[in-house]
Design a protein around this motif. Sequence first.
Motif, PDB file in Angstrom:
ATOM      1  N   THR A 128     -62.449 -18.455   2.340  1.00 12.61           N
ATOM      2  CA  THR A 128     -61.303 -18.151   2.849  1.00 12.61           C
ATOM      3  C   THR A 128     -60.663 -19.432   3.425  1.00 12.61           C
ATOM      4  N   VAL A 129     -59.392 -19.567   3.272  1.00 11.03           N
ATOM      5  CA  VAL A 129     -58.600 -20.626   3.456  1.00 11.03           C
ATOM      6  C   VAL A 129     -57.568 -20.032   4.236  1.00 11.03           C
ATOM      7  N   THR A 130     -57.294 -20.844   5.255  1.00  8.95           N
ATOM      8  CA  THR A 130     -55.900 -20.693   6.226  1.00  8.95           C
ATOM      9  C   THR A 130     -54.918 -21.831   5.987  1.00  8.95           C
ATOM     10  N   GLY A 131     -53.789 -21.709   5.828  1.00 10.87           N
ATOM     11  CA  GLY A 131     -52.982 -22.918   6.015  1.00 10.87           C
ATOM     12  C   GLY A 131     -52.689 -23.465   4.448  1.00 10.87           C
ATOM     13  N   GLU A 132     -52.219 -24.535   4.443  1.00  6.23           N
ATOM     14  CA  GLU A 132     -52.188 -25.206   3.069  1.00  6.23           C
ATOM     15  C   GLU A 132     -53.480 -25.611   2.702  1.00  6.23           C
ATOM     16  N   PRO A 133     -54.066 -25.380   1.387  1.00  2.00           N
ATOM     17  CA  PRO A 133     -55.190 -25.559   0.906  1.00  2.00           C
ATOM     18  C   PRO A 133     -55.497 -27.233   0.738  1.00  2.00           C
ATOM     19  N   GLY A 134     -56.763 -27.537   1.137  1.00  2.00           N
ATOM     20  CA  GLY A 134     -56.938 -28.890   1.069  1.00  2.00           C
ATOM     21  C   GLY A 134     -58.230 -29.105   0.188  1.00  2.00           C
ATOM     22  N   ARG A 135     -58.456 -30.412  -0.123  1.00  2.00           N
ATOM     23  CA  ARG A 135     -59.189 -30.655  -1.300  1.00  2.00           C
ATOM     24  C   ARG A 135     -60.473 -29.700  -1.323  1.00  2.00           C
ATOM     25  N   ALA A 136     -61.167 -29.792  -0.167  1.00  5.08           N
ATOM     26  CA  ALA A 136     -62.353 -28.913   0.063  1.00  5.08           C
ATOM     27  C   ALA A 136     -62.135 -27.527  -0.372  1.00  5.08           C
ATOM     28  N   ASP A 137     -60.917 -26.860  -0.080  1.00  4.81           N
ATOM     29  CA  ASP A 137     -60.806 -25.479  -0.392  1.00  4.81           C
ATOM     30  C   ASP A 137     -60.800 -25.108  -1.765  1.00  4.81           C
ATOM     31  N   ILE A 138     -59.859 -26.197  -2.556  1.00 10.11           N
ATOM     32  CA  ILE A 138     -59.793 -26.165  -3.874  1.00 10.11           C
ATOM     33  C   ILE A 138     -61.180 -26.553  -4.631  1.00 10.11           C
ATOM     34  N   GLU A 139     -61.957 -27.554  -4.153  1.00  8.76           N
ATOM     35  CA  GLU A 139     -63.130 -27.319  -4.730  1.00  8.76           C
ATOM     36  C   GLU A 139     -64.124 -26.160  -4.247  1.00  8.76           C
ATOM     37  N   ALA A 140     -64.020 -25.522  -3.411  1.00  6.69           N
ATOM     38  CA  ALA A 140     -64.693 -24.381  -3.056  1.00  6.69           C
ATOM     39  C   ALA A 140     -64.337 -23.309  -3.870  1.00  6.69           C
ATOM     40  N   CYS A 141     -63.270 -23.220  -4.306  1.00  6.41           N
ATOM     41  CA  CYS A 141     -62.665 -22.221  -5.141  1.00  6.41           C
ATOM     42  C   CYS A 141     -63.082 -22.215  -6.569  1.00  6.41           C
ATOM     43  N   TRP A 142     -63.079 -23.612  -7.191  1.00  9.28           N
ATOM     44  CA  TRP A 142     -63.927 -24.020  -8.275  1.00  9.28           C
ATOM     45  C   TRP A 142     -65.091 -23.729  -8.330  1.00  9.28           C
ATOM     46  N   GLU A 143     -65.890 -23.864  -7.196  1.00  8.91           N
ATOM     47  CA  GLU A 143     -67.429 -23.639  -7.319  1.00  8.91           C
ATOM     48  C   GLU A 143     -67.492 -21.945  -6.951  1.00  8.91           C
TER      49      GLU A 143
END
Length: 150
Positions: free
Chosen positions: A124-139
């Motif tokens: 779950t992501v709110t606001g502009e995705p950060g690096r950790a959000d992108i990595e979590a989606c990759w995972e």
Amino acid sequence: MATLLIVHHTPSPNCQALFEAVVAGATTDEIEGVRVVRRAALAATASDVLAADGFLLGTPANLGYMSGALKHFFDQVYYPCLDTTRGRPFGYYVHGGNDVTGAVRGVESITTGLGWRRSADAVTVTGEPGRADIEACWELGATVAAGLMA
């Protein structure tokens, strides 16, 4: 060969970034024997769901709920797929401006009704995705796809 169906509604650059990360994870070279099929939520059909061994779902949080497009997808596939897809693994991601609670609740409720088995934690992501959000989606993509490898 196993099939992973990614059903998404991607109306914004933020959702696009998350979707691309999920696809990159699901199609990484380490994943073998898994075919990844991508469908926009308004184009995905019961036939797509019945042909898949697992699912990844992506939606923005709109007006306190999942997107109308993802809800439409669920409305179209729920009863035709109810008995046949029970127990299949899934994962999902949600993006919202400031709150994703209602969207998460909606996805969890419908997938529970379908009897799908969550095989990875939701992203779950709110606001502009950060690096950790992108990595979590990759995972997320890699984890759900790897779970389908024979």
